[in-house]
Write a protein that holds these residues in place. Sequence first.
Motif, PDB file in Angstrom:
ATOM      1  N   LEU A  14       0.828  -1.204   0.000  1.00 61.44           N
ATOM      2  CA  LEU A  14       0.000   0.000   0.000  1.00 61.44           C
ATOM      3  C   LEU A  14       0.859   1.249   0.000  1.00 61.44           C
ATOM      4  O   LEU A  14       2.048   1.190   0.299  1.00 61.44           O
ATOM      5  CB  LEU A  14      -0.917   0.019   1.233  1.00 61.44           C
ATOM      6  CG  LEU A  14      -1.982  -1.078   1.316  1.00 61.44           C
ATOM      7  CD1 LEU A  14      -1.475  -2.269   2.122  1.00 61.44           C
ATOM      8  CD2 LEU A  14      -3.266  -0.543   1.945  1.00 61.44           C
ATOM      9  N   TYR A  15       0.230   2.380  -0.359  1.00 60.58           N
ATOM     10  CA  TYR A  15       0.939   3.655  -0.332  1.00 60.58           C
ATOM     11  C   TYR A  15       0.049   4.701   0.344  1.00 60.58           C
ATOM     12  O   TYR A  15      -1.176   4.565   0.402  1.00 60.58           O
ATOM     13  CB  TYR A  15       1.306   4.116  -1.744  1.00 60.58           C
ATOM     14  CG  TYR A  15       0.115   4.532  -2.591  1.00 60.58           C
ATOM     15  CD1 TYR A  15      -0.182   5.875  -2.807  1.00 60.58           C
ATOM     16  CD2 TYR A  15      -0.728   3.576  -3.165  1.00 60.58           C
ATOM     17  CE1 TYR A  15      -1.275   6.260  -3.556  1.00 60.58           C
ATOM     18  CE2 TYR A  15      -1.816   3.950  -3.925  1.00 60.58           C
ATOM     19  CZ  TYR A  15      -2.088   5.289  -4.118  1.00 60.58           C
ATOM     20  OH  TYR A  15      -3.177   5.662  -4.868  1.00 60.58           O
ATOM     21  N   GLY A  58      -3.940   3.359   0.277  1.00 60.84           N
ATOM     22  CA  GLY A  58      -4.589   2.558  -0.749  1.00 60.84           C
ATOM     23  C   GLY A  58      -3.595   1.555  -1.300  1.00 60.84           C
ATOM     24  O   GLY A  58      -2.384   1.702  -1.117  1.00 60.84           O
ATOM     25  N   PHE A  59      -4.088   0.528  -1.989  1.00 63.74           N
ATOM     26  CA  PHE A  59      -3.198  -0.480  -2.563  1.00 63.74           C
ATOM     27  C   PHE A  59      -2.509   0.054  -3.813  1.00 63.74           C
ATOM     28  O   PHE A  59      -3.078   0.850  -4.569  1.00 63.74           O
ATOM     29  CB  PHE A  59      -3.983  -1.750  -2.905  1.00 63.74           C
ATOM     30  CG  PHE A  59      -4.317  -2.588  -1.704  1.00 63.74           C
ATOM     31  CD1 PHE A  59      -3.420  -3.544  -1.225  1.00 63.74           C
ATOM     32  CD2 PHE A  59      -5.523  -2.417  -1.031  1.00 63.74           C
ATOM     33  CE1 PHE A  59      -3.715  -4.307  -0.105  1.00 63.74           C
ATOM     34  CE2 PHE A  59      -5.826  -3.183   0.087  1.00 63.74           C
ATOM     35  CZ  PHE A  59      -4.924  -4.130   0.552  1.00 63.74           C
ATOM     36  N   ASN A  60      -1.277  -0.417  -4.032  1.00 66.03           N
ATOM     37  CA  ASN A  60      -0.524  -0.023  -5.224  1.00 66.03           C
ATOM     38  C   ASN A  60      -1.145  -0.572  -6.494  1.00 66.03           C
ATOM     39  O   ASN A  60      -1.075   0.047  -7.555  1.00 66.03           O
ATOM     40  CB  ASN A  60       0.939  -0.496  -5.114  1.00 66.03           C
ATOM     41  CG  ASN A  60       1.715   0.297  -4.087  1.00 66.03           C
ATOM     42  OD1 ASN A  60       1.707   1.521  -4.108  1.00 66.03           O
ATOM     43  ND2 ASN A  60       2.368  -0.393  -3.167  1.00 66.03           N
ATOM     44  N   ASP A  61      -1.751  -1.763  -6.408  1.00 71.46           N
ATOM     45  CA  ASP A  61      -2.402  -2.387  -7.557  1.00 71.46           C
ATOM     46  C   ASP A  61      -3.917  -2.330  -7.392  1.00 71.46           C
ATOM     47  O   ASP A  61      -4.422  -1.953  -6.334  1.00 71.46           O
ATOM     48  CB  ASP A  61      -1.940  -3.849  -7.695  1.00 71.46           C
ATOM     49  CG  ASP A  61      -0.463  -3.952  -8.065  1.00 71.46           C
ATOM     50  OD1 ASP A  61      -0.019  -3.170  -8.924  1.00 71.46           O
ATOM     51  OD2 ASP A  61       0.231  -4.795  -7.487  1.00 71.46           O
ATOM     52  N   PHE A  85      -8.237   3.068   2.652  1.00 67.05           N
ATOM     53  CA  PHE A  85      -8.631   3.114   4.054  1.00 67.05           C
ATOM     54  C   PHE A  85      -8.960   4.559   4.422  1.00 67.05           C
ATOM     55  O   PHE A  85      -8.277   5.496   3.972  1.00 67.05           O
ATOM     56  CB  PHE A  85      -7.504   2.605   4.956  1.00 67.05           C
ATOM     57  CG  PHE A  85      -7.382   1.111   4.980  1.00 67.05           C
ATOM     58  CD1 PHE A  85      -8.281   0.334   5.710  1.00 67.05           C
ATOM     59  CD2 PHE A  85      -6.374   0.466   4.275  1.00 67.05           C
ATOM     60  CE1 PHE A  85      -8.175  -1.043   5.748  1.00 67.05           C
ATOM     61  CE2 PHE A  85      -6.262  -0.918   4.300  1.00 67.05           C
ATOM     62  CZ  PHE A  85      -7.165  -1.679   5.038  1.00 67.05           C
ATOM     63  N   LEU A  86      -9.994   4.726   5.224  1.00 65.78           N
ATOM     64  CA  LEU A  86     -10.341   6.068   5.692  1.00 65.78           C
ATOM     65  C   LEU A  86      -9.247   6.577   6.627  1.00 65.78           C
ATOM     66  O   LEU A  86      -8.466   5.798   7.161  1.00 65.78           O
ATOM     67  CB  LEU A  86     -11.701   6.042   6.400  1.00 65.78           C
ATOM     68  CG  LEU A  86     -12.869   5.529   5.551  1.00 65.78           C
ATOM     69  CD1 LEU A  86     -14.172   5.606   6.334  1.00 65.78           C
ATOM     70  CD2 LEU A  86     -12.984   6.292   4.241  1.00 65.78           C
ATOM     71  N   SER A  87      -9.222   7.890   6.794  1.00 62.51           N
ATOM     72  CA  SER A  87      -8.144   8.519   7.562  1.00 62.51           C
ATOM     73  C   SER A  87      -8.613   8.976   8.934  1.00 62.51           C
ATOM     74  O   SER A  87      -9.781   9.302   9.136  1.00 62.51           O
ATOM     75  CB  SER A  87      -7.615   9.724   6.774  1.00 62.51           C
ATOM     76  OG  SER A  87      -6.615  10.380   7.508  1.00 62.51           O
TER      77      SER A  87
END
Length: 202
Positions: A14-15, A58-61, A85-87
């Motif tokens: 994720l990033y 979020g996911f990279n892919d 994901f929510l923050s």
Amino acid sequence: MKAIFNHFNSLGGLYNVSQENLLDTRIFNDEIKLIEEYLKRDIPKLLWNILKKYQGHGFNDEVGFNVTTNIPILGNSTFLEFGQFLSLCQEASLYLLDILENNSDIFGHDFLPFAEATPGDYIALNISEQSVYFISHDFSDNEQSQIKIANSLKDYFLHLCKHTEENRILEKTPRITSVEYSNDLLSLMQKWKNKETSNKER
């Protein structure tokens, strides 16, 4: 937890979507406390750990969840995308507590959203059931706004998968959704069945 973290890494990791600063433990705990006070319930430890590590990510892919229940907004697709994901950062556009309070009509105090799915729609934990739901903010009178998609958080997280080209092709393949028989055909089928049954009785 380790199995879930390993699974996320196997999906490409994720990033940090909006490059938010990571919250220190004190601020994170304060935010969790605000959510728990609003819900009047404790956040399960698994989700607490996930949000601590991945809030705002979020996911990279292209990753999502293959649903078995019909979700009208997806059309013929069974792949429910995972947005992010929510923050728990108050300045973030997807600030969890704001989303909870501004959508109290669909979340109430039973559902805790933890990720955005399709824009404006959410993945949420039903705290009483401990199951995972897709929650739509935009639905017609004859549609459900809350659709169960997994029996538990662990089940949901461990069954996230990449959206493959093979899945995209299958989604575009026409599928039979209903079948109707004419009265003539039904009559012929009944005659054949009667004939076969009477032959076996001899």
